[in-house]
Scaffold this active site. Structure first.
Site, PDB file in Angstrom:
ATOM      1  N   LYS A   5       4.266   5.313  -1.095  1.00 33.22           N
ATOM      2  CA  LYS A   5       5.507   5.390  -1.881  1.00 33.22           C
ATOM      3  C   LYS A   5       6.462   4.262  -1.521  1.00 33.22           C
ATOM      4  CE  LYS A   5       6.775   9.535  -0.514  1.00 33.22           C
ATOM      5  NZ  LYS A   5       5.657   9.958   0.327  1.00 33.22           N
TER       6      LYS A   5
ATOM      7  N   VAL B 111       0.202  -0.564   3.588  1.00 35.07           N
ATOM      8  CA  VAL B 111      -0.391  -0.507   4.926  1.00 35.07           C
ATOM      9  C   VAL B 111      -1.601  -1.433   4.983  1.00 35.07           C
ATOM     10  CG1 VAL B 111      -1.438   1.048   6.641  1.00 35.07           C
ATOM     11  CG2 VAL B 111       0.456   1.859   5.226  1.00 35.07           C
TER      12      VAL B 111
ATOM     13  N   VAL C  72      -5.823   4.158  14.370  1.00 38.05           N
ATOM     14  CA  VAL C  72      -6.541   5.353  14.809  1.00 38.05           C
ATOM     15  C   VAL C  72      -7.922   5.303  14.177  1.00 38.05           C
ATOM     16  CG1 VAL C  72      -6.575   7.873  14.774  1.00 38.05           C
ATOM     17  CG2 VAL C  72      -4.389   6.645  14.937  1.00 38.05           C
TER      18      VAL C  72
ATOM     19  N   ASP D 146       7.477  15.495   7.246  1.00 36.36           N
ATOM     20  CA  ASP D 146       6.606  15.192   6.096  1.00 36.36           C
ATOM     21  C   ASP D 146       5.151  15.528   6.458  1.00 36.36           C
ATOM     22  OD1 ASP D 146       5.906  14.257   3.557  1.00 36.36           O
ATOM     23  OD2 ASP D 146       5.808  12.165   4.165  1.00 36.36           O
TER      24      ASP D 146
ATOM     25  N   ASN E  38      -0.898  13.471   6.128  1.00 37.90           N
ATOM     26  CA  ASN E  38      -0.380  12.734   7.285  1.00 37.90           C
ATOM     27  C   ASN E  38      -0.975  13.223   8.599  1.00 37.90           C
ATOM     28  OD1 ASN E  38       1.177  10.899   5.872  1.00 37.90           O
ATOM     29  ND2 ASN E  38       2.909  12.319   5.723  1.00 37.90           N
TER      30      ASN E  38
ATOM     31  N   ASP F 272       2.705   8.746  10.133  1.00 36.25           N
ATOM     32  CA  ASP F 272       3.774   8.686   9.135  1.00 36.25           C
ATOM     33  C   ASP F 272       5.057   9.358   9.631  1.00 36.25           C
ATOM     34  OD1 ASP F 272       4.969   8.020   6.807  1.00 36.25           O
ATOM     35  OD2 ASP F 272       3.669   9.181   5.489  1.00 36.25           O
TER      36      ASP F 272
HETATM   37  N1  LIG Z   1      -2.278   4.069  12.618  1.00 36.91           N
HETATM   38  C1  LIG Z   1      -3.120   4.293  11.616  1.00 36.91           C
HETATM   39  N2  LIG Z   1      -4.461   4.342  11.830  1.00 36.91           N
HETATM   40  C2  LIG Z   1      -5.316   4.562  10.803  1.00 36.91           C
HETATM   41  N3  LIG Z   1      -4.928   4.742   9.526  1.00 36.91           N
HETATM   42  C3  LIG Z   1      -3.621   4.701   9.244  1.00 36.91           C
HETATM   43  C4  LIG Z   1      -2.648   4.482  10.270  1.00 36.91           C
HETATM   44  N4  LIG Z   1      -1.427   4.474   9.699  1.00 36.91           N
HETATM   45  C5  LIG Z   1      -1.617   4.681   8.388  1.00 36.91           C
HETATM   46  N5  LIG Z   1      -2.933   4.825   8.100  1.00 36.91           N
HETATM   47  C6  LIG Z   1      -3.502   5.047   6.748  1.00 36.91           C
HETATM   48  O1  LIG Z   1      -2.585   4.572   5.779  1.00 36.91           O
HETATM   49  C7  LIG Z   1      -2.131   5.646   4.960  1.00 36.91           C
HETATM   50  C8  LIG Z   1      -0.642   5.485   4.673  1.00 36.91           C
HETATM   51  O2  LIG Z   1       0.101   5.502   5.869  1.00 36.91           O
HETATM   52  P1  LIG Z   1       1.414   6.391   6.030  1.00 36.91           P
HETATM   53  O3  LIG Z   1       1.096   7.814   5.774  1.00 36.91           O
HETATM   54  O4  LIG Z   1       2.031   6.053   7.346  1.00 36.91           O
HETATM   55  O5  LIG Z   1       2.320   5.759   4.902  1.00 36.91           O
HETATM   56  P2  LIG Z   1       2.855   6.344   3.523  1.00 36.91           P
HETATM   57  O6  LIG Z   1       2.275   7.654   3.175  1.00 36.91           O
HETATM   58  O7  LIG Z   1       2.859   5.237   2.559  1.00 36.91           O
HETATM   59  O8  LIG Z   1       4.288   6.534   3.989  1.00 36.91           O
HETATM   60  P3  LIG Z   1       5.531   6.687   3.102  1.00 36.91           P
HETATM   61  O9  LIG Z   1       5.338   7.987   2.404  1.00 36.91           O
HETATM   62  O10 LIG Z   1       6.609   6.685   4.139  1.00 36.91           O
HETATM   63  O11 LIG Z   1       5.554   5.521   2.176  1.00 36.91           O
HETATM   64  C9  LIG Z   1      -2.452   6.904   5.745  1.00 36.91           C
HETATM   65  O12 LIG Z   1      -2.663   7.990   4.904  1.00 36.91           O
HETATM   66  C10 LIG Z   1      -3.721   6.515   6.487  1.00 36.91           C
HETATM   67  O13 LIG Z   1      -4.842   6.678   5.650  1.00 36.91           O
HETATM   68 MG   LIG Z   2       1.667   9.284   4.449  1.00 35.03          MG
END
Ligand SMILES: Nc1ncnc2c1ncn2[C@@H]1O[C@H](COP(=O)(O)OP(=O)(O)OP(=O)(O)O)[C@@H](O)[C@H]1O
Ligand SMILES: [Mg+2]
Length: 240
Positions: free
Chosen positions: A45, A49, A132, A172, A177, A189
């Site tokens: 959102k 990444v 991870v 969240d 997550n 997250d």
């Molecule tokens: N440290 C990590 N190691 C492995 N995979 C990760 C890691 N961080 C994020 N990911 C992958 O990237 C995806 C998105 O990361 P994250 O949930 O932190 O962001 P997001 O959902 O876009 O956050 P936001 O909702 O704040 O925009 C995760 O669902 C996971 O699949």
């Molecule tokens: Mg997320």
């Protein structure tokens, strides 16, 4: 000739402004990773990444977008956090605070023994952290459910208790997550995680418990929301 980092981002359909590209380059020299090795992992959102090579390992870079994110929503959340009460409603300031908050939360959680990615550094709207997984990043539990859902559920509750004891509520938490790494949960997250002494912390905890329990109940685990919440609160809380 080597393409510029901006061009490289574009080939992935990730268009970033010069400021963000410069931030990635600055961070790469600080942390000694190869900015040109990045490959896209996920578009969320508010953030994009990426995976990146750092020495012999892979790490994760989370780039909060400066333009297409709902910074008003972010501001409404973060201003309830006692650590950010003096923050102004200004797009860049709010987004930088959001990245910084995720970094600080990951640190705090890790200190409390919660299984989270190790945060390496943040700069402006970019956060670097441990990947991870093994060769590949671990999947979200919703995409790769463990064989023993009941045991996994207990481990998730254990992590929620440790987090609460460390003085934080995730805010969240859901099967999106929680990563499944070798049949054990790793929470990710953390940009919405909030101190337990914030005015909205109980509301966030109730929602986290509901989202987690609903998922496990659907998978046949008798997860009782009231009981889980009481168990977490009984751990006590450490003010930040
Ligand atoms: N440290 C990590 N190691 C492995 N995979 C990760 C890691 N961080 C994020 N990911 C992958 O990237 C995806 C998105 O990361 P994250 O949930 O932190 O962001 P997001 O959902 O876009 O956050 P936001 O909702 O704040 O925009 C995760 O669902 C996971 O699949
Ligand atoms: Mg997320």
């Amino acid at each position: 000739m080597r393409r510029t980092l901006s061009e490289r981002f574009k080939t992935y359909g990730n268009v970033f402004d010069h400021f963000t590209v410069r931030t990635v380059i600055e961070l790469s020299s600080k942390l000694d990773f190869d900015a040109y090795s990045l490959s896209p992992l996920f578009i969320g959102k508010e953030s994009n990444v990426f995976l990146c090579e750092r020495k012999d390992d892979l790490m994760v870079l989370k780039l909060y977008r400066l333009e297409s994110c709902d910074f008003n929503r972010m501001y409404d959340y973060i201003r309830c956090d006692p650590r950010f009460t003096s923050l102004k409603r200004q797009r860049r300031k709010v987004i930088f605070a959001w990245a910084q908050r995720e970094y600080r939360n990951l640190h705090k959680a890790r200190e409390g023994g919660v299984r989270v990615p190790t945060p390496y550094a943040f700069l402006n709207n970019v956060l670097a952290m441990e990947m991870v997984g093994d060769e590949d990043p671990a999947s979200k539990v919703k995409d790769n459910p463990p064989a023993d859902m009941g045991a996994f559920f207990r481990l998730v509750v254990e992590q929620m208790k440790l987090l609460h004891k460390a003085g934080l509520v995730h805010g969240d938490l859901s099967p999106f997550n929680i990563l499944n790494h070798r049949d054990a949960p790793v929470l990710i997250d953390f940009s919405q995680a909030t101190p337990t002494d914030a005015p909205n912390s109980m509301e966030l905890l109730t929602r986290d418990v509901r989202n987690v329990c609903k998922y496990f109940v659907k998978s046949g685990v008798p997860a009782d929301q009231e009981q889980v919440k009481a168990e977490i609160i009984a751990m006590g809380k450490k003010p930040l």
